[in-house]
Design a protein around this motif. Structure first.
Motif, short mmCIF file in Angstrom:
data_model
loop_
_atom_site.label_atom_id
_atom_site.label_comp_id
_atom_site.label_asym_id
_atom_site.label_seq_id
_atom_site.Cartn_x
_atom_site.Cartn_y
_atom_site.Cartn_z
N VAL A 196 0.85 -1.19 0.00
CA VAL A 196 0.00 0.00 0.00
C VAL A 196 0.89 1.24 0.00
N GLU A 197 0.30 2.38 -0.30
CA GLU A 197 1.02 3.64 -0.20
C GLU A 197 1.38 3.90 1.27
N SER A 200 -2.09 5.72 3.56
CA SER A 200 -3.14 5.11 2.74
C SER A 200 -4.40 4.90 3.57
N THR A 244 -4.12 0.72 -4.22
CA THR A 244 -3.81 2.13 -4.45
C THR A 244 -5.07 2.94 -4.71
N THR A 245 -4.97 4.27 -4.49
CA THR A 245 -6.07 5.20 -4.77
C THR A 245 -5.53 6.28 -5.70
N GLN A 249 -5.99 10.40 -4.00
CA GLN A 249 -5.24 9.65 -2.99
C GLN A 249 -5.78 10.01 -1.61
#
Length: 466
Positions: A196-197, A200, A244-245, A249
């Motif tokens: 993941v980021e 997140s 991810t987004t 984000q």
């Protein structure tokens, strides 16, 4: 009563609206008295030479307005002018909106404005309640959802997802359920890993915990995850999926451009890794193709109606790569047998109504107004924002740490989220906060909340608290 029905054969415009106008006018003129019983849907449809759906929709619109009232097994009647005293159960649903001078304002999560969708939802619920009673008594089948899936495909027509058929759509109980179902379809083995980021959406971590998967954060910049950092993490962990987004984000509100997405796809291809895209926070137009279109063999997609229509219905949808659609359907059917059929029908009615697009446009406009109020108050600080993003990301000035600032803000009547809530337990979070837009309080109350935050930012503590 026969004299009040309009001639619909030669009518121009939606027939249900013409019929609803005629009934509304008759009740206002007293031609239809309080308590008068209207013909059953099928009888009136036969009399007027229209489909039963036309009559049911007209009745539902008027029931939503309070002109008519319907009871299962009793029929449809002209509602009384004065509303009866609510039962104790009704009291839960009849509380008044908080006053405009409300002091404590929750900015934990975005709260969308009511620009007419509550009325539309009431009308849709009434229409479902007036349907064939057997539809409320039997288990749904997969074919029961066909029209709903078609409505979702039409709703997603402007989203660059690649080829999408109704059979590809899996209906979920909100976006979080969609993430869980997608991860259930992807993850395998005794100890899987997801990437993941670094900052997140916490829902990725929670879904991974349910599946006993390890979560590893990947370094990012203003355009998203760094390709070289993703490559190193994938090589080191053998991760099966990158969550991810990219469009909005969460929590920073930044956008991942096409070139960066293509670089991340190249990394995923080298390592045989899937990409799960959470598109729940996008309320405007997509600015780049989705991963499902850019990488058809590994792109998964999840979104929801929660951020632009209502989170109360808990309706979302998930899409897998074409060759994995069967895996996604199986995970949903084995997990919860599909969405509640009455809820799915409400969703179909809303998404099929052309007025719903106008409601979304008006909601975006209102959200943008509140975003600008926040920018006017906080714009001289290190603030990231966008008119079509229902939250703002604020890097705190020297002297403030995120946890201390959130405590001070709450003491001042403003509830916001610290960057710590979006970081992994083993990660490091910047001294920043996410400020969600709450359009359910007046502009005055929201603006007052922003002024209180500005006052705190202008007056950091003399000693840094931890």
């Amino acid at each position: 009563m026969d004299t009040i029905w309009p001639e619909l054969d030669a009518a121009t415009g939606p027939k249900y609206k013409i019929l609803a106008d005629s009934i509304r006018g008759a009740t206002a003129a007293g031609t239809l008295a309080e308590g008068a019983r209207l013909p059953p849907v099928r009888d009136l449809a036969y009399q007027l030479n229209v489909t039963p759906g036309t009559v049911a929709r007209a009745y539902a619109v008027l029931a939503g307005e309070g002109v008519l009232t319907a009871g299962v097994g009793r029929g449809t009647f002209v509602a009384p002018k004065t509303r009866p005293r609510p039962s104790p159960v009704d009291d839960v649903w009849s509380k008044e909106t908080p006053p405009d001078d409300v002091y404590t304002v929750s900015l934990f999560s975005p709260r969308i404005p009511d620009v007419g969708q509550a009325r539309a939802i009431r009308a849709a619920l009434a229409q479902v309640g007036a349907a064939d009673p057997l539809r409320l008594l039997n288990y749904p089948t997969r074919d029961s959802y066909r029209l709903v899936r078609e409505a979702v495909v039409n709703w997603l027509a402007d989203v660059p997802l690649g080829p999408v058929d109704p059979e590809d759509v899996v209906l979920t109980n909100g976006g979080q359920n969609g993430i869980c179902v997608a991860l259930q379809s992807i993850l395998e083995g005794p100890s899987p890993t997801i990437l993941v980021e670094d900052l997140s959406y916490a829902g990725f971590r929670r879904a991974a915990e349910l599946m006993r998967a390890e979560v590893v954060g990947v370094a990012m910049d203003a355009q998203g995850v760094l390709p070289e950092a993703l490559d190193e993490a994938a090589r080191r962990t053998g991760a099966q999926v990158f969550c991810t987004t990219p469009e909005v984000q969460n929590p920073t509100g930044t956008f991942c451009p096409l070139e960066r997405r293509q670089a991340l796809i190249a990394v995923a291809e080298r390592h045989g890794m899937q990409i799960l895209e959470d598109d729940c926070y996008r309320i405007g137009t997509s600015r780049a193709p989705c991963y499902r279109a850019l990488a058809p063999e590994r792109g998964w997609y999840v979104s929801t109606l929660s951020k632009i229509l209502t989170p109360a219905l808990r309706v979302g949808y998930a899409l897998a790569p074409r060759e994995r659609s069967g895996d996604l359907r199986k995970a949903a059917e084995y997990g919860y047998f599909g969405l509640s059929e009455p809820l799915a029908e409400v969703t179909r009615i809303l998404l099929s109504d052309p007025d719903t697009l106008e409601l979304c446009r008006r909601a975006r406009e209102r959200i943008a107004e509140y975003v600008r109020l926040a920018v006017n108050a906080l714009g001289r600080f290190d603030l990231s924002w966008d008119d079509e993003v229902p939250f703002l990301w604020l890097h705190l000035p020297q002297g403030w740490r995120a946890a201390a600032f959130c405590r001070a803000a709450e003491a001042a009547g403003v509830q916001i989220r610290s960057a710590d809530e979006f970081a992994l337990r083993t990660g490091r979070a910047p001294h920043a906060v996410r400020i969600a837009v709450n359009c359910q309080v007046s502009k005055t109350s929201f603006e007052n909340a922003m002024q209180r935050l500005r006052s705190l930012l202008d007056n950091p503590p003399e000693q840094i608290s931890v």
